[in-house]
Design a protein around this motif. Sequence first.
Motif, short mmCIF file in Angstrom:
data_model
loop_
_atom_site.label_atom_id
_atom_site.label_comp_id
_atom_site.label_asym_id
_atom_site.label_seq_id
_atom_site.Cartn_x
_atom_site.Cartn_y
_atom_site.Cartn_z
N THR A 131 0.84 -1.21 0.00
CA THR A 131 0.00 0.00 0.00
C THR A 131 0.86 1.25 0.00
O THR A 131 0.59 2.21 -0.73
CB THR A 131 -0.94 0.00 1.21
N ASP A 132 1.93 1.24 0.82
CA ASP A 132 2.86 2.37 0.86
C ASP A 132 3.47 2.60 -0.52
O ASP A 132 3.53 3.74 -1.01
CB ASP A 132 4.00 2.11 1.86
N LEU A 133 3.96 1.51 -1.12
CA LEU A 133 4.60 1.62 -2.43
C LEU A 133 3.65 2.17 -3.48
O LEU A 133 4.00 3.06 -4.26
CB LEU A 133 5.12 0.26 -2.88
N ASP A 134 2.43 1.66 -3.49
CA ASP A 134 1.45 2.10 -4.47
C ASP A 134 1.15 3.59 -4.31
O ASP A 134 1.07 4.34 -5.30
CB ASP A 134 0.17 1.28 -4.32
N GLU A 135 1.01 4.03 -3.07
CA GLU A 135 0.70 5.44 -2.81
C GLU A 135 1.87 6.35 -3.22
O GLU A 135 1.66 7.39 -3.85
CB GLU A 135 0.39 5.65 -1.33
N ILE A 170 3.94 9.90 -9.82
CA ILE A 170 3.47 9.99 -11.20
C ILE A 170 2.75 11.32 -11.42
O ILE A 170 2.99 12.03 -12.40
CB ILE A 170 2.55 8.80 -11.53
N ARG A 171 1.87 11.66 -10.51
CA ARG A 171 1.07 12.87 -10.68
C ARG A 171 1.90 14.14 -10.52
O ARG A 171 1.77 15.09 -11.31
CB ARG A 171 -0.10 12.87 -9.69
N GLN A 204 5.86 4.90 -13.85
CA GLN A 204 5.00 3.72 -13.84
C GLN A 204 5.80 2.44 -14.06
O GLN A 204 5.50 1.40 -13.47
CB GLN A 204 3.91 3.85 -14.91
N ALA A 205 6.82 2.50 -14.89
CA ALA A 205 7.66 1.31 -15.14
C ALA A 205 8.34 0.86 -13.85
O ALA A 205 8.39 -0.34 -13.54
CB ALA A 205 8.69 1.62 -16.22
N GLY A 206 8.86 1.81 -13.08
CA GLY A 206 9.47 1.47 -11.79
C GLY A 206 8.46 0.93 -10.81
O GLY A 206 8.73 0.00 -10.05
N ARG A 207 7.28 1.50 -10.86
CA ARG A 207 6.19 1.03 -9.98
C ARG A 207 5.85 -0.43 -10.25
O ARG A 207 5.68 -1.23 -9.33
CB ARG A 207 4.97 1.91 -10.22
#
Length: 200
Positions: free
Chosen positions: A56-60, A66-67, A186-189
Amino acid sequence: MSGRWPSGAHLREVELASELGFSRTPVREALRRLASEGVLTFAPHVGMKVPNWSATDLDEIFELRIRLESYAAELAAERADGVTISALRQATEEMERAAFSGSAPDTVAITTANDRFHQLIVSAARSKRLAAFIASVVELPLVVRTFARFDARALRRSIAHHYEIIEAISHRDPVWAGAVMRAHIQAGRQVMLGGQSGKE
């Protein structure tokens, strides 16, 4: 920075001093400095630890990056001067050398050059509030761990993104610059969250 100690590892002052051949005082000061820079975390009654992040931390973190950083790239395309564009190219070339000139990628040097590239874009955006927001989101240890999971293909893709962002900024095209920055982060994500392996 090299990833020698995994996420969540407890760094003990006495053991580090013995291993490095220093007294405890400089080791203690170094640990405090790393904590102040966000490279380590400090927990009462526990001490210094290597940061750990949940899915969850990583996604946030990646969603905010990104934004925010895509907007910074859009502004940079409108505001960056020639000196900044040259500096962006130099940072990317240094990153490329660190990735491919030796027998193995130099993760610390890659991260340093990558951080300078992104900082140059944020500075070129000329927005103090945006810079403050981005600084509060970007976590250097996480960036290091992202690159540690990249193989040669993923590194080439990341560097190619950098060159394309420079091209977009050189052409004063904010839409292009923002789009490539979004794809870049996004690629790193995807690598960190396991949605797409960074391995060949």
